[in-house]
Design a protein around this motif. Structure first.
Motif, short mmCIF file in Angstrom:
data_model
loop_
_atom_site.label_atom_id
_atom_site.label_comp_id
_atom_site.label_asym_id
_atom_site.label_seq_id
_atom_site.Cartn_x
_atom_site.Cartn_y
_atom_site.Cartn_z
N LEU A 33 15.70 -24.96 -5.42
CA LEU A 33 16.72 -25.60 -4.59
C LEU A 33 17.75 -24.58 -4.11
CD1 LEU A 33 17.46 -28.75 -6.78
CD2 LEU A 33 16.06 -28.63 -4.71
N ASP A 82 25.43 -25.55 4.80
CA ASP A 82 24.46 -25.52 5.89
C ASP A 82 25.12 -26.30 7.02
OD1 ASP A 82 22.40 -25.83 7.66
OD2 ASP A 82 20.98 -26.71 6.23
N HIS A 124 23.44 -28.78 9.36
CA HIS A 124 22.98 -30.09 8.90
C HIS A 124 24.00 -30.75 7.99
CE1 HIS A 124 19.21 -27.77 9.66
NE2 HIS A 124 18.95 -28.86 10.36
N THR A 181 15.62 -35.61 4.42
CA THR A 181 15.66 -34.55 5.42
C THR A 181 14.86 -33.36 4.90
OG1 THR A 181 17.92 -35.25 5.85
CG2 THR A 181 17.23 -33.17 6.84
N HIS A 232 16.26 -30.76 2.45
CA HIS A 232 17.30 -31.42 1.65
C HIS A 232 16.81 -32.81 1.27
CE1 HIS A 232 20.06 -28.23 2.76
NE2 HIS A 232 19.83 -28.46 4.02
N THR A 292 22.58 -34.05 2.55
CA THR A 292 23.64 -33.05 2.36
C THR A 292 25.00 -33.73 2.47
OG1 THR A 292 23.74 -32.57 4.71
CG2 THR A 292 22.28 -31.19 3.39
N ARG A 333 26.10 -29.05 2.16
CA ARG A 333 25.61 -28.57 0.88
C ARG A 333 24.57 -29.55 0.35
NH1 ARG A 333 31.48 -27.59 -1.76
NH2 ARG A 333 31.66 -29.75 -1.05
N ASP A 334 23.51 -28.99 -0.28
CA ASP A 334 22.38 -29.80 -0.73
C ASP A 334 22.80 -30.74 -1.86
OD1 ASP A 334 19.38 -30.16 -0.58
OD2 ASP A 334 19.62 -29.73 -2.70
N SER A 382 20.79 -30.43 -5.29
CA SER A 382 21.20 -29.25 -6.04
C SER A 382 22.58 -29.47 -6.67
CB SER A 382 21.23 -28.04 -5.11
OG SER A 382 21.84 -26.94 -5.75
#
Lengths: 315, 290
Positions: B49, B56, B59, B66, B69, B73, B78-79, B82
């Motif tokens: 991850l 990002d 996105h 997605t 991700h 996000t 941010r993911d 993660s």
């Protein structure tokens, strides 16, 4: 009994005040600096220290604070220079209203739910209600709060997501602004009460007086409502009373989430602003209220149930 | 309560373990909890991850599923998966750490006061009562604000309010064990209090303490999330479940996943802990929690 139990509460109240005072006065960073604001020159800070008696030893300051506190004077806010007592007096009704509505909502839902679960013991309704109650105690208040906001404010636009209308302004709007926060706070309590009541009802049903009542020819529902539920509600009173204190914690979260001008919000804002006097006042007041509520519940319970009075007198 | 305790201790340990292993209501939540812990700690590496704080900006607020991700996000791209897993590490560490400290300190104080009696007992119990007089979150909030935001300090703040309850349970257990013949014969034989406490009292009350501890881990994780939600937990941008939910509450209408992904993790974890803890408590019925 009254005397003895009240005397036990006194050292706890004193301890609470000492602990709060110590905790907050050992805060890193000087209080005078917080009053003067960042970038103040040393002379200003020194002047504030002398003026507010901050240069005196800790114990002197504690006695002074306690002496004033007992006369209802909790000092002034360091940021708004309003008296802490008046800040609390403005915030308290909001918190009380939300907590009381939450308790009412929780109880009004919990009693029929517990009875329904009992009527269908180990059946589908019982299991479904059990699962709902289990979910209710497994998540923090704010998670239920944002779900309620999402459904009732964002999707259906029925209720406001944040804000507070005082009761004196408009009763309708006041209730509208209180519904979501109170329900959020009540979800956990509903689950808690329902589980306790269901368990207690099951225990009560095993008692011999149930058999006696049935043998006398009373119908099942009359035994349930007239005897079993009545007895179980007595023990629920203790839990509900003690929970007032627990709900103060919940109110901190709920008031922050819904931006209500209550005691919890006052506490959190004051912590951010390092407004030691307000934090001190609010923490001591909530803890003292907590002790007094517990005391009142004990006394009330022993008045209702002679067995408790007897046990305590002999204990 | 006393005869139930006797029944439990008379059953052989082996028999108890075998019964425990056969109870699906014990092992299913246990397996799921272990799996969840493993996913939180190993997942970010194993699944490759993105780091939790990598933004990002192309996105932001991406929905579930997605590409790149899986769970979407947040507002900075941010993911969320993660961040939720890294936030889980923080939650789990704080939950276990604070309960371990609270249980060790509370257990010790409770055993000493229950075994010694007299003024030592009165003193310890009155001090613990004082801590119990604070609504739990208010105490944790004040201590956390006093210590400043960091993972270690949050552990201390939460451990602070768990001590009194562990102390009371340990004391109640100790008072029961102290009356038993094997302890009395130890006293008569001249054994030291410390030896008796560690050799006889501790093993007998540990089960009750651990069961209550398991339920307290869930409470501690909820308090941690509440502190982070109020901005008094771990310092951002370090992710935590409560902090993520707080960030997401401003985007409920267009990106509810920002709040609900960490919310679902928190709920799942605490629910599994409660399921396991309640099952163990009903099996053991040990301790004198009042």
């Amino acid at each position: 009994m009254l005397q003895r139990r009240s005397l036990q509460a006194l050292p706890v109240i004193v301890g609470v005040s000492v602990l709060t005072f110590l905790l907050l006065n050992l805060l890193p960073g000087s209080i005078a600096l917080a009053i003067a604001g960042p970038g103040a020159d040393p002379q200003t800070i020194k002047a504030i220290e002398v003026q507010d008696g901050l240069s005196k030893p800790l114990w002197d300051r504690y006695w002074q604070w306690l002496w004033h506190a007992m006369q209802g004077n909790l000092g002034r806010s360091l940021t708004s220079s309003e008296s802490v007592t008046s800040l609390v007096a403005h915030a308290l009704p909001v918190t009380l209203e939300v907590i009381i509505i939450a308790q009412v909502v929780a109880l009004v839902l919990a009693v029929p739910a517990a009875l329904a679960a009992l009527a269908d013991r180990s059946g589908r309704t019982d299991r479904l209600l059990g699962a709902v109650a289990f979910a209710g105690v497994s998540a923090p208040h704010f998670l239920w709060g944002i779900i309620l906001i999402l459904v009732f404010s964002v999707h259906f636009h029925l209720l406001p997501a944040t804000g507070w209308v005082p009761l004196t302004h408009s009763v309708g709007s006041n209730l509208k602004s209180a519904v979501l926060p109170a329900t959020t706070l009540g979800i956990g309590e509903f689950s808690f009460y329902m589980r306790i009541l269901r368990g207690d009802l099951i225990d009560q049903l095993r008692e011999e007086y149930v058999t006696t009542a049935r043998a006398k020819g009373l119908s099942g529902s009359r035994v349930l409502v007239g005897h079993v539920l009545r007895n179980s509600l007595f023990s629920l009173i203790t839990v509900v009373g003690v929970n007032f204190g627990k709900l103060i914690s919940g109110a901190v979260i709920v008031e922050t989430l819904f931006a209500l001008p209550g005691l919890g919000n006052l506490l959190v804002t004051s912590i951010y602003q390092r407004d030691v006097n307000v934090v001190q006042g609010v923490v001591v007041l909530t803890a003292v209220a907590f002790v007094i509520i517990n005391l009142a519940v004990d006394l009330l319970y022993s008045t209702i149930d002679p067995r408790v009075r007897y046990a305590v007198a002999n204990g | 309560m006393a005869d139930m305790t006797a029944a439990v201790s008379n059953r052989s340990v082996w028999e108890d373990r075998r019964l425990l292993a056969l109870d699906w209501a014990v092992w299913i939540p246990t397996v799921l909890l272990v799996a969840l812990v493993l996913v939180c700690f190993l997942g970010p590496v194993v699944f490759g991850l993105p780091a939790p704080n990598v933004t990002d900006l192309l996105h932001p607020r991406a929905g579930l599923g997605t590409s790149g991700h899986l769970l979407g996000t947040d507002e900075l791209g941010r993911d969320l998966l993660s961040r939720a897993l890294h936030g889980g590490q923080v939650s789990i560490e704080i939950g276990l750490g604070s309960v371990a400290i609270g249980m060790a300190l509370g257990g010790l104080l409770g055993m000493v006061s229950g075994f010694t009696g007299g003024w030592v007992e009165s003193l310890i119990m009155r001090v613990l009562d004082t801590f119990l007089a604070f609504p739990s979150l208010i105490l944790a909030l004040t201590v956390a604000a006093y210590l400043g935001p960091s993972e270690g300090n949050v552990i201390l703040a939460i451990a602070f309010f768990t001590v009194p309850t562990f102390g009371r349970i340990a004391r109640a257990g100790t008072l029961q064990i102290r009356q038993r013949d094997f302890v009395l014969s130890g006293v008569l034989a001249g054994a030291r209090s410390w030896y008796l406490i560690i050799r006889h009292v501790l093993p007998n009350i540990l089960g009750g303490l651990m069961t209550y501890g398991l339920l307290t881990v869930g409470v501690a994780m909820i308090v941690e999330a509440s502190l982070s939600f109020l901005g008094l937990g771990v310092r951002p941008p370090q992710p935590s479940w409560g902090g993520m939910i707080s960030e997401g509450k401003g985007y409920l209408s267009d990106a509810p996943q920002i709040a609900f992904v960490p919310g679902a993790f928190l709920f799942l974890f605490v629910a599994l802990l409660n399921l396991l803890g309640e099952r163990l408590r009903s099996r053991h019925a040990v301790g004198g929690e009042r």
